[in-house]
Design a protein around this motif. Structure first.
Motif, mmCIF file in Angstrom:
data_model
loop_
_atom_site.group_PDB
_atom_site.id
_atom_site.type_symbol
_atom_site.label_atom_id
_atom_site.label_comp_id
_atom_site.label_asym_id
_atom_site.label_seq_id
_atom_site.Cartn_x
_atom_site.Cartn_y
_atom_site.Cartn_z
ATOM 1 N N VAL A 1 0.865 -1.180 0.000
ATOM 2 C CA VAL A 1 0.000 0.000 0.000
ATOM 3 C C VAL A 1 0.900 1.228 0.000
ATOM 4 O O VAL A 1 1.643 1.469 0.958
ATOM 5 C CB VAL A 1 -0.928 0.015 1.229
ATOM 6 C CG1 VAL A 1 -1.808 1.264 1.202
ATOM 7 C CG2 VAL A 1 -1.797 -1.236 1.265
ATOM 8 N N ASN A 2 0.859 1.979 -1.092
ATOM 9 C CA ASN A 2 1.630 3.214 -1.206
ATOM 10 C C ASN A 2 0.704 4.403 -0.946
ATOM 11 O O ASN A 2 -0.311 4.567 -1.629
ATOM 12 C CB ASN A 2 2.251 3.343 -2.594
ATOM 13 C CG ASN A 2 3.434 2.412 -2.789
ATOM 14 O OD1 ASN A 2 4.219 2.219 -1.875
ATOM 15 N ND2 ASN A 2 3.558 1.829 -3.965
ATOM 16 N N ILE A 3 1.059 5.203 0.032
ATOM 17 C CA ILE A 3 0.256 6.364 0.425
ATOM 18 C C ILE A 3 1.093 7.616 0.214
ATOM 19 O O ILE A 3 2.254 7.662 0.633
ATOM 20 C CB ILE A 3 -0.153 6.272 1.912
ATOM 21 C CG1 ILE A 3 -1.014 5.038 2.166
ATOM 22 C CG2 ILE A 3 -0.867 7.533 2.368
ATOM 23 C CD1 ILE A 3 -1.266 4.756 3.640
ATOM 24 N N ARG A 4 0.507 8.629 -0.429
ATOM 25 C CA ARG A 4 1.249 9.885 -0.551
ATOM 26 C C ARG A 4 0.326 11.082 -0.361
ATOM 27 O O ARG A 4 -0.863 11.063 -0.704
ATOM 28 C CB ARG A 4 1.978 9.984 -1.878
ATOM 29 C CG ARG A 4 1.123 10.103 -3.105
ATOM 30 C CD ARG A 4 1.961 10.562 -4.289
ATOM 31 N NE ARG A 4 2.445 11.915 -4.095
ATOM 32 C CZ ARG A 4 2.108 12.932 -4.883
ATOM 33 N NH1 ARG A 4 1.305 12.732 -5.901
ATOM 34 N NH2 ARG A 4 2.566 14.129 -4.652
ATOM 35 N N ASP A 5 0.920 12.091 0.205
ATOM 36 C CA ASP A 5 0.236 13.358 0.436
ATOM 37 C C ASP A 5 0.209 14.142 -0.874
ATOM 38 O O ASP A 5 1.243 14.327 -1.520
ATOM 39 C CB ASP A 5 1.017 14.123 1.515
ATOM 40 C CG ASP A 5 0.359 15.443 1.883
ATOM 41 O OD1 ASP A 5 -0.667 15.798 1.279
ATOM 42 O OD2 ASP A 5 0.903 16.119 2.784
ATOM 43 N N VAL A 6 -0.980 14.568 -1.299
ATOM 44 C CA VAL A 6 -1.101 15.364 -2.528
ATOM 45 C C VAL A 6 -1.665 16.744 -2.230
ATOM 46 O O VAL A 6 -2.209 17.412 -3.108
ATOM 47 C CB VAL A 6 -1.981 14.635 -3.574
ATOM 48 C CG1 VAL A 6 -1.356 13.316 -3.976
ATOM 49 C CG2 VAL A 6 -3.395 14.415 -3.045
ATOM 50 N N SER A 7 -1.545 17.173 -0.999
ATOM 51 C CA SER A 7 -2.089 18.478 -0.620
ATOM 52 C C SER A 7 -1.284 19.603 -1.261
ATOM 53 O O SER A 7 -0.251 19.378 -1.892
ATOM 54 C CB SER A 7 -2.087 18.619 0.902
ATOM 55 O OG SER A 7 -0.767 18.577 1.401
ATOM 56 N N VAL B 1 3.084 -1.249 4.204
ATOM 57 C CA VAL B 1 2.377 0.023 4.129
ATOM 58 C C VAL B 1 3.425 1.122 4.122
ATOM 59 O O VAL B 1 4.084 1.374 5.135
ATOM 60 C CB VAL B 1 1.396 0.210 5.312
ATOM 61 C CG1 VAL B 1 0.652 1.535 5.173
ATOM 62 C CG2 VAL B 1 0.400 -0.947 5.371
ATOM 63 N N PHE B 2 3.583 1.758 2.957
ATOM 64 C CA PHE B 2 4.571 2.817 2.785
ATOM 65 C C PHE B 2 3.836 4.138 2.584
ATOM 66 O O PHE B 2 2.969 4.243 1.705
ATOM 67 C CB PHE B 2 5.463 2.557 1.569
ATOM 68 C CG PHE B 2 6.280 1.293 1.671
ATOM 69 C CD1 PHE B 2 6.646 0.769 2.899
ATOM 70 C CD2 PHE B 2 6.698 0.638 0.523
ATOM 71 C CE1 PHE B 2 7.409 -0.383 2.997
ATOM 72 C CE2 PHE B 2 7.465 -0.515 0.602
ATOM 73 C CZ PHE B 2 7.824 -1.031 1.842
ATOM 74 N N ALA B 3 4.174 5.137 3.359
ATOM 75 C CA ALA B 3 3.560 6.451 3.234
ATOM 76 C C ALA B 3 4.650 7.498 3.081
ATOM 77 O O ALA B 3 5.768 7.328 3.578
ATOM 78 C CB ALA B 3 2.694 6.763 4.453
#
Length: 440
Positions: free
Chosen positions: A268-274, A357-359
């Motif tokens: 699970v790749n999570i990234r901030d797109v704010s 789980v990578f963020a």
């Protein structure tokens, strides 16, 4: 040299001239590679091939009206002749050298990255896909004669023989001591640790001739004049005879049942797109996450990926969207972990899947969201590894506290790692830190 050898040589030269992996990951163009095909720039290496003249240019022995005859003088080269580096007007070229690509599949990439980093992550099998018969290492009390473990049977019989064996001639000499009875001879044997049965003594007593009884005045005199032989000495002299086998010693070799497990992984790749995640931050996320995707694809039999983008809310996206998407909203990281937990629970049970789980983001988060929501969610989500990568070019901002809070809260857990990436030079260190934590 044949065409096959030429092709192999081409790959060897490409391997030698390709860009170093660390340089490629830190500074190269990652966007030209796909999930199954990694393209690493190399200098041009022409692949050997056959070339044929076009038909309208004639062939061997054919002229076009301007071709000199054999022996006719040929004038000096004219501008534009030949295949030099100049342009069509004959001026030197100003373009840089072209580049081709050395292509790797994920398996080769994982192998090369292991070598680069000095790692060798051993993937774990989870889902049982079949049961097969292994080596004949198990034993059972019944089975076909062809599987009888004769070596074990012989050892058991030999141990019994050695435990029951005694020097019969020595005991017979003891029976010749004056004034003794079968009972007294038996007691003397037990005192001397001679493993003889009472029944054997009684049976052998009658075989002693009367004229030989009283040959010794005492057991001590007999022992001084008669040598007692050990079991080993007798076996060496007489050989091994009459090994007592028993049915309870029989064991039959049985194949061990081995569960073959498929090495499944979901990442699970999570990234901030704010709005705060500007281009340089997004590039650092890409440089860290794409090589990890390739590496785990190469390591596991079956690798699946989930991509989650978030600002104040979270949503699942396709791989192609993941690295380029941008939003203008605020930031609430917990929204991404809630969505990740929901997807993992429904589609990728912990019993069957290895889970990563990578963020990544710039560590900016809404007030108290990290301690009150994200940390508890990370504790709830079973995973081989949780990783958070802070991407803050130039150093950590004052309000970027998420990474520090995660590290402070979960540093005692063996499956949580936090990395800080402020420039491309930090990317390989972050990848090493993440993979080496999982290996340990």
């Amino acid at each position: 040299m044949g065409l096959r050898e030429d092709l192999e040589r081409f790959r060897e030269v490409g391997e030698e001239r390709r860009q170093d992996l660390e340089q490629f990951i830190s500074y190269g163009n990652l966007g030209g590679s796909g999930p199954e095909n990694i393209q690493i720039p190399i200098k041009v290496v022409d692949l050997p091939e056959f070339k044929y003249d076009r038909l309208d240019q004639g062939g061997v022995g054919q002229g076009n009206g301007d071709t000199p005859d054999v022996g006719q003088p040929v004038g000096p080269p004219q501008p534009g002749d030949g295949d030099g580096d100049g342009d069509e007007d004959g001026d030197p070229g100003e373009e840089g050298a072209e580049h081709e690509y050395y292509e790797m599949d994920p398996e080769e990439f994982a192998e090369q990255l292991d070598e680069e980093l000095g790692l060798d992550l051993e993937p774990k099998g989870k889902e049982v896909i079949e049961e097969v018969e292994g080596d004949f290492t198990d034993v059972t009390r019944t089975g076909p004669n062809s599987t009888l473990d004769f070596e074990r049977l012989f050892k058991e019989g030999l141990k019994r023989k050695l435990s029951m064996d005694f020097d019969e001639e020595f005991v017979r000499e003891a029976m010749k001591v004056a004034g003794q009875t079968p009972e007294s001879v038996y007691r003397w044997c037990r005192e001397k640790n001679i493993l003889v049965s009472h029944a054997w003594v009684e049976g052998a007593w009658d075989d002693i001739p009367d004229e030989e009884r009283g040959a010794w005045d005492s057991f001590e005199e007999m022992e001084e004049n008669v040598d007692r032989q050990t079991t080993l000495q007798r076996i060496r002299r007489e050989g091994l005879k009459n090994v007592p086998f028993r049915q309870e010693d029989e064991r039959y070799r049985h194949p061990e049942i081995v569960e073959k497990k498929q090495k499944n992984v979901v990442v699970v790749n999570i990234r901030d797109v704010s709005g705060s995640m500007r281009e340089r931050k997004r590039e650092l996320v890409e440089r860290t996450f794409m090589p990890l995707d390739w590496y785990l694809t190469g390591k596991y039999d079956n690798a699946e990926f989930v991509y989650i983008a978030h600002d104040a809310d979270a949503w699942e996206v396709e791989r192609e969207e993941f690295f380029g998407i941008r939003s203008g909203g605020g930031t609430r990281i917990s929204s991404a972990y809630r969505l990740a937990k929901e997807i993992l629970d429904e589609q990728y049970p912990w019993s069957d899947w290895n889970r990563y789980v990578f963020a990544a983001g710039d560590s900016e988060n809404s007030s108290n969201d990290t301690t009150e929501n994200v940390v508890p969610l990370m504790e709830e989500i079973d995973a081989n590894l949780h990783a958070y990568v802070e991407t803050q070019p130039g150093g950590t901002a004052i309000n970027a506290t998420h990474a520090e809070e995660v590290e402070r809260s979960l540093s005692d857990r063996g499956n949580v790692v936090v990395s800080y990436v402020s420039s491309p030079e930090d990317v390989m260190d972050a990848i090493y830190e993440i993979l080496s934590t999982e290996q340990q």
